[in-house]
Write a protein that holds these residues in place. Structure first.
Motif, PDB file in Angstrom:
ATOM      1  N   TRP A 239      -9.164   2.698   0.821  1.00 19.03           N
ATOM      2  CA  TRP A 239      -8.656   1.622  -0.040  1.00 19.03           C
ATOM      3  C   TRP A 239      -9.728   0.546  -0.173  1.00 19.03           C
ATOM      4  CZ3 TRP A 239      -3.428   1.011  -1.885  1.00 19.03           C
ATOM      5  CH2 TRP A 239      -2.564   2.050  -1.527  1.00 19.03           C
TER       6      TRP A 239
ATOM      7  N   SER B 124      -8.708   1.729   5.578  1.00 17.23           N
ATOM      8  CA  SER B 124      -8.063   3.032   5.460  1.00 17.23           C
ATOM      9  C   SER B 124      -6.730   2.998   6.175  1.00 17.23           C
ATOM     10  CB  SER B 124      -8.950   4.126   6.051  1.00 17.23           C
ATOM     11  OG  SER B 124      -9.124   3.916   7.442  1.00 17.23           O
TER      12      SER B 124
ATOM     13  N   TYR C 208     -10.142  -3.658  -1.668  1.00 20.01           N
ATOM     14  CA  TYR C 208      -9.625  -4.876  -2.299  1.00 20.01           C
ATOM     15  C   TYR C 208     -10.799  -5.666  -2.837  1.00 20.01           C
ATOM     16  CZ  TYR C 208      -7.595  -9.497  -2.961  1.00 20.01           C
ATOM     17  OH  TYR C 208      -7.205 -10.697  -3.503  1.00 20.01           O
TER      18      TYR C 208
ATOM     19  N   HIS D 283      -1.562   8.312   5.496  1.00 18.62           N
ATOM     20  CA  HIS D 283      -0.866   8.385   4.220  1.00 18.62           C
ATOM     21  C   HIS D 283       0.143   9.520   4.226  1.00 18.62           C
ATOM     22  CE1 HIS D 283      -0.530   8.284  -0.247  1.00 18.62           C
ATOM     23  NE2 HIS D 283      -0.903   7.044  -0.091  1.00 18.62           N
TER      24      HIS D 283
ATOM     25  N   GLY E  62      -6.580  -0.913  -4.437  1.00 20.67           N
ATOM     26  CA  GLY E  62      -6.270   0.462  -4.799  1.00 20.67           C
ATOM     27  C   GLY E  62      -7.083   1.465  -4.008  1.00 20.67           C
ATOM     28  N   ILE E  63      -6.727   2.739  -4.148  1.00 16.05           N
ATOM     29  CA  ILE E  63      -7.466   3.836  -3.519  1.00 16.05           C
ATOM     30  C   ILE E  63      -8.690   4.140  -4.362  1.00 16.05           C
ATOM     31  CG2 ILE E  63      -7.388   6.287  -2.915  1.00 16.05           C
ATOM     32  CD1 ILE E  63      -4.388   5.935  -2.354  1.00 16.05           C
TER      33      ILE E  63
ATOM     34  N   SER F   6       1.782   4.462   2.514  1.00 16.90           N
ATOM     35  CA  SER F   6       0.867   4.350   3.647  1.00 16.90           C
ATOM     36  C   SER F   6       1.642   3.929   4.886  1.00 16.90           C
ATOM     37  CB  SER F   6      -0.232   3.328   3.359  1.00 16.90           C
ATOM     38  OG  SER F   6      -1.079   3.782   2.331  1.00 16.90           O
TER      39      SER F   6
ATOM     40  N   MET G 162       0.879  -1.172   0.000  1.00 16.72           N
ATOM     41  CA  MET G 162       0.000   0.000   0.000  1.00 16.72           C
ATOM     42  C   MET G 162       0.915   1.220   0.000  1.00 16.72           C
ATOM     43  SD  MET G 162      -2.822  -1.406   2.764  1.00 16.72           S
ATOM     44  CE  MET G 162      -4.117  -0.240   2.332  1.00 16.72           C
TER      45      MET G 162
ATOM     46  N   HIS H 114      -7.564   8.686   2.664  1.00 10.06           N
ATOM     47  CA  HIS H 114      -7.807   7.812   1.517  1.00 10.06           C
ATOM     48  C   HIS H 114      -8.558   6.559   1.962  1.00 10.06           C
ATOM     49  CE1 HIS H 114      -5.116  10.153  -1.019  1.00 10.06           C
ATOM     50  NE2 HIS H 114      -4.154  10.036  -0.112  1.00 10.06           N
TER      51      HIS H 114
END
Length: 670
Positions: A121, A110, A123, A113, A131-132, A93, A90, A119
């Motif tokens: 995230w 989250s 999956y 960051h 990804g974000i 992060s 990540m 941000h």
């Protein structure tokens, strides 16, 4: 309730003289700089959730927490085999708190960051892509992140922020992020997020504690916290079992409150007797598994009946961090989790079988938070979120990690002090003090006759952060601390070096916290701050003079009018006290005349850490390693490599200087 400063100290003296503008720092002197490396690499796991992989196999998902430096990884663990089947980076992060499974079967989480933005995230097990997917537009409030994450019905994921204390709604289908506004004024943390029926979301946070029901159609929040609990620091966790909302309050103790959900009404129904902790997983409409303890039991997995208030301890919880989840393996239902240091486990409530597997995750360097010369001449230190002690051999420069200083306690060592034969350590959280004798074998514990380090437990009333420690001329060790989340009023604690008996005085500076210490001849100098965890005290930062013989404050002064934070203090070899503020100014205090001399802006911009060397000169770090000559107030740059935390300078017998610089320890040789 707060106990205010006595009348004699309420009118704080402001006795200052102003010197001319500080001269620029002298050019760097000769000397060799060595990088002694990263003493401790670390990872933590704070939360996880069970979902399914692309083939439908039960899988435990989450992320590591590595808040000192970028190093967070997303992971997937096969629940049946206990194998770590996936790790994904990540990028940039450095700390993940909560993980939730969306109604779409995807995993939402989250992290903090590097760019300082919040941000979200995601999956997707079907595509195995991470990804974000959303970022807030809060760009003018400093570092921010999504603290709480809760996935609800209807394709929504709800997010709570720090430091704006807002609630956001994320649409899992359209990826739209909607700002629902600040939940409660003057509350920085929105952490415990639980979606309810009727387009409502419970949001618990702090500090001090807040508990609100938010209407997601209007953004209107309604507080449900009974007034008798207003002094708690945090509503930290929450869960729903049947028609009951459970809310965990923390600090000064832990309590679980019960609220009846009656349609759109929420009615307080008292405390849940005997249950400590949450991590609650409903078993049916009236029963649940929880991570916590029953009356008289050890911490572990318990089963609680909310009709009868029966609580049954089932097994230990060393393999659980955050929430525990349910999963079906070979037709049997198991409770599943992973511990903070990677111990995966599952437990069958029917048979009592426990299956565990120790997993190894990628770690990253952990910031050096404290450094001090020990009684044996070695250099000792601690790092962020490890609560572990390391030792550097001055002859070889080699580092040995001794281990965690207190069994079952988390956090980090924030301050150290050394006597002739013992090393004292102050650890966040709960202001815990441990004592280590380097001449004896390493055996952490609470037995005064056998343990080393010896855990003395929490020190002071409602204290949380042990900001500084020093040995006084009496031989006793003094500790300056800050109050718990949402509380005001730090404490000065005194530990008898012979008996380890503790005395503590709170509110010596009114509602301010105590932050910096230095020891003089029969006196201890104390620097204060108005900064608190989620709260701010009144007035300007003070310098207190504490008399060791009478255990009283004999003098108080505002050394730098307008400053809110005295960052560091040191007594030079000539007896003069040097101090620095977080705003970048410095001053000199004369104990004989009680006069303060303002020295203006510090030539190197900041002086976060000050310490007196064996030569009687004052050394410090900020943007660089420097030295102050008390005869002239001249500042000389020794190395262009700066430091971070406040208590991270030490010296060896050869006159070499050690300092913490981020995750590394540096050494300067004259």
């Amino acid at each position: 309730m707060l106990r205010w400063i006595t009348a004699v100290l309420a009118a704080v003296l402001v006795t200052t003289a102003t010197a001319g503008a500080a001269a620029p720092a002298a050019p760097a002197t000769t000397g060799a700089v060595e990088d002694l490396g990263v003493p401790i690499s670390n990872f933590l796991i704070l939360d996880s959730v069970v979902g399914a992989d692309r083939d439908g196999r039960p899988t435990l998902y989450g992320s590591t927490y590595a808040a000192s430096s970028p190093g967070v990884t997303f992971f997937a663990i096969d629940v049946e085999t206990g194998e770590l089947v996936k790790e994904l980076p990540m990028p940039d992060s450095w700390g993940g708190y909560h993980t939730a499974l969306g109604s779409d079967g995807r995993v939402y989480l989250s992290t903090q960051h590097g760019d300082g933005l919040a941000h979200l995230w995601r999956y997707d097990p079907a595509t195995e892509q991470l990804g974000i997917v959303a970022t807030t537009d809060e760009t003018d409030i400093g570092h921010t992140f999504f603290f709480g994450v809760g996935a609800g019905r209807g394709g929504k994921t709800y997010l709570g922020t720090y430091p704006s204390g807002k609630l956001f709604s994320y649409d899992q289908e359209t990826s739209a992020l909607t700002d629902l506004g600040t939940v409660q004024a003057d509350r920085l943390y929105a952490k415990a997020i639980v979606p309810l029926d009727g387009r409502r979301v419970f949001v618990g946070g702090g500090t001090p504690a807040s508990a609100n029901i938010v209407d997601t159609r209007t953004g209107v929040a309604t507080s449900i916290l009974p007034p008798e609990y207003a002094d708690y620091s945090f509503a930290y966790n929450a869960a729903v079992v049947g028609n009951t909302l459970l809310v965990q309050l923390v600090v000064p103790d832990q309590r679980v409150l019960r609220f009846d959900l009656r349609g759109t009404r929420t009615v307080f129904a008292g405390e849940v007797p005997g249950l400590s902790g949450t991590g609650i997983v409903p078993l049916d409409a009236n029963r649940a598994y929880a991570v916590g303890s029953c009356p008289g039991s050890a911490y572990g997995i318990v089963r609680y009946d909310f009709r009868t208030d029966d609580c049954e301890w089932l097994t230990d919880a060393s393999w659980v961090s955050g929430q525990v989840s349910r999963a079906v393996v070979d037709g049997s239902e198991w409770l599943v989790g992973v511990g903070s240091k990677g111990l995966f486990g599952r437990y069958d409530p029917e048979t009592g079988e426990v299956v565990t597997s120790q997993l190894e995750f990628a770690g990253s360097g952990s910031n050096v938070t404290a450094l001090r010369t020990g009684p044996d001449g070695a250099i000792y230190g601690g790092t962020y979120e490890t609560n572990a002690l390391f030792r550097i051999d001055p002859d070889s420069g080699a580092t040995t990690v001794l281990g965690g200083v207190a069994a079952g306690r988390s956090g980090e060592i924030l301050s150290l002090a050394s006597t002739d034969d013992e090393l004292y350590m102050g650890s966040y959280t709960h202001n815990v003090v441990t004592v280590y004798d380097p001449a004896r074998p390493w055996a952490p514990g609470v037995d005064p006759s056998a343990s080393n380090p010896l855990d003395l437990g929490p020190v002071g009333e409602e204290q949380y952060r042990p900001w500084d420690m020093v040995q006084g001329s009496s031989g006793d060790v003094f500790l300056a601390s800050g109050a718990a989340y949402g509380q005001l009023g730090g404490a000065l604690s005194r530990i008898d070096a012979d008996t380890h008996e503790v005395s503590s005085w709170r509110h010596l500076a009114g509602d301010q916290n105590l932050f910096a210490l230095a020891a003089g001849d029969g006196e201890v100098y104390v620097g204060t701050t108005t900064h608190g965890d989620g709260v701010t005290a009144s007035g300007d930062a003070q310098l207190l003079v504490f008399d060791e013989a009478s255990s009283t404050v004999t003098h108080a002064v505002v050394p730098v009018p307008g400053s809110r934070w005295i960052a560091s203090l040191a007594v030079a070899g000539n007896g003069q006290v040097y101090g620095s503020t977080l705003e970048g100014q410095w001053f000199r205090y004369d104990p004989a005349s009680r006069a303060v001399t303002l020295l203006g802006d510090f030539p190197l911009g900041s002086a976060n850490a000050l310490a007196t060397g064996p030569d009687g000169l004052v050394y410090g770090t900020g943007g660089a390693l420097f030295r102050i000559d008390p005869a002239t107030d001249a500042v000389t740059t020794l190395a262009d490599v700066g430091g971070g935390y406040y208590r991270t300078i030490a010296f060896d017998d050869e006159g070499r200087v050690y300092w913490g610089s981020g995750t590394k320890v540096m050494r300067w040789t004259p």
